[in-house]
Design an enzyme around this catalytic site. Sequence first.
Site, PDB file in Angstrom:
ATOM      1  N   PRO A  11      23.391  43.415  -1.648  1.00 43.03           N
ATOM      2  CG  PRO A  11      22.812  41.183  -1.816  1.00 43.03           C
ATOM      3  CD  PRO A  11      23.768  42.193  -2.357  1.00 43.03           C
ATOM      4  CG  ASN A  12      19.597  42.067   2.452  1.00 42.85           C
ATOM      5  OD1 ASN A  12      18.435  42.403   2.317  1.00 42.85           O
ATOM      6  ND2 ASN A  12      20.052  40.887   2.060  1.00 42.85           N
ATOM      7  CE1 TYR A  24      26.701  41.613   8.490  1.00 43.26           C
ATOM      8  CE2 TYR A  24      24.366  41.434   8.969  1.00 43.26           C
ATOM      9  CZ  TYR A  24      25.507  40.932   8.383  1.00 43.26           C
ATOM     10  OH  TYR A  24      25.463  39.755   7.680  1.00 43.26           O
ATOM     11  CG  ASN A  75      30.008  44.123   2.151  1.00 39.14           C
ATOM     12  OD1 ASN A  75      29.713  42.959   1.871  1.00 39.14           O
ATOM     13  ND2 ASN A  75      29.800  44.645   3.353  1.00 39.14           N
ATOM     14  CB  ALA A  78      23.770  37.105   0.671  1.00 35.64           C
ATOM     15  CG  HIS A  81      28.518  33.862   1.136  1.00 36.56           C
ATOM     16  ND1 HIS A  81      29.812  34.006   1.583  1.00 36.56           N
ATOM     17  CD2 HIS A  81      27.775  34.771   1.843  1.00 36.56           C
ATOM     18  CE1 HIS A  81      29.837  34.941   2.529  1.00 36.56           C
ATOM     19  NE2 HIS A  81      28.628  35.417   2.705  1.00 36.56           N
ATOM     20  CG  ASP A  88      32.474  34.408 -14.623  1.00 36.08           C
ATOM     21  OD1 ASP A  88      33.467  33.921 -14.056  1.00 36.08           O
ATOM     22  OD2 ASP A  88      31.601  33.717 -15.187  1.00 36.08           O
ATOM     23  CG  HIS A 101      32.813  40.194   3.845  1.00 34.27           C
ATOM     24  ND1 HIS A 101      31.688  40.156   3.053  1.00 34.27           N
ATOM     25  CD2 HIS A 101      33.794  39.579   3.142  1.00 34.27           C
ATOM     26  CE1 HIS A 101      31.979  39.534   1.932  1.00 34.27           C
ATOM     27  NE2 HIS A 101      33.242  39.181   1.951  1.00 34.27           N
ATOM     28  CB  SER A 103      30.218  39.991  10.115  1.00 40.05           C
ATOM     29  OG  SER A 103      29.936  39.388   8.861  1.00 40.05           O
ATOM     30  NE  ARG A 108      27.642  36.264  10.432  1.00 43.77           N
ATOM     31  CZ  ARG A 108      26.890  37.033   9.635  1.00 43.77           C
ATOM     32  NH1 ARG A 108      27.476  37.901   8.827  1.00 43.77           N
ATOM     33  NH2 ARG A 108      25.576  36.940   9.659  1.00 43.77           N
ATOM     34  NE  ARG A 112      26.216  34.486   7.400  1.00 42.82           N
ATOM     35  CZ  ARG A 112      25.184  35.103   6.797  1.00 42.82           C
ATOM     36  NH1 ARG A 112      25.385  35.853   5.741  1.00 42.82           N
ATOM     37  NH2 ARG A 112      23.963  34.993   7.281  1.00 42.82           N
TER      38      ARG A 112
HETATM   39  C1  DQA Z   1      28.498  40.669   4.854  1.00 43.78           C
HETATM   40  C2  DQA Z   1      28.586  39.172   5.209  1.00 43.78           C
HETATM   41  C3  DQA Z   1      27.673  38.351   4.334  1.00 43.78           C
HETATM   42  O1  DQA Z   1      27.755  36.979   4.691  1.00 43.78           O
HETATM   43  C4  DQA Z   1      26.229  38.800   4.496  1.00 43.78           C
HETATM   44  O2  DQA Z   1      25.394  38.082   3.627  1.00 43.78           O
HETATM   45  C5  DQA Z   1      26.067  40.266   4.310  1.00 43.78           C
HETATM   46  C6  DQA Z   1      27.062  41.159   4.894  1.00 43.78           C
HETATM   47  C7  DQA Z   1      29.310  41.545   5.834  1.00 43.78           C
HETATM   48  O3  DQA Z   1      29.555  42.703   5.488  1.00 43.78           O
HETATM   49  O4  DQA Z   1      29.651  41.097   6.919  1.00 43.78           O
HETATM   50  O5  DQA Z   1      25.075  40.728   3.758  1.00 43.78           O
HETATM   51  O6  DQA Z   1      29.021  40.858   3.554  1.00 43.78           O
END
Ligand code: DQA
Length: 148
Positions: A11-12, A24, A75, A78, A81, A88, A101, A103, A108, A112
Amino acid sequence: MAKSLLVLNGPNLNLLGTRQPEVYGSTTLSDVEAMCRAAGERLGLAIEFRQSNHEGVLVDWIHQAKGRHSGIVLNAGAYTHTSIALMDAISSVELPVAEVHLSNIHRREAFRHVSYISKVALGMICGFGPFGYVMSIEALADHIGQKS
Ligand code: DQA
């Protein structure tokens, strides 16, 4: 047939390049995809590159990777976590997973610092931005005995 890797983004990550660039960076997800494809070409590995904001879709794609791919770069964003379901799914398919990741999650917020993915991944790379994907592909290529 050439071996292949699945590069899976959670996500995101579709917003990469505009999402919190101070964390990022300014590289977009299609830039990351191009880097992964170049690494795959160099190593003689086909790359399937995907992104979803939906946990169940990611679970389905992990299931479908069995028998089709030799490993997964993941990757999970979120979901890293929170997601016992993704953990699974990885255990179920028994494919080597390189967790990545952009970051450094350990520098952080405390929430995380926990990764359900790390519990079942072959290894984890974090904090090196998009280059982490290239390192993950190289690590999996080495693990599966793929010579360039
Ligand atoms: C992430 C780190 C995660 O904590 C965060 O929720 C992300 C990006 C990273 O690539 O640094 O969405 O996976």
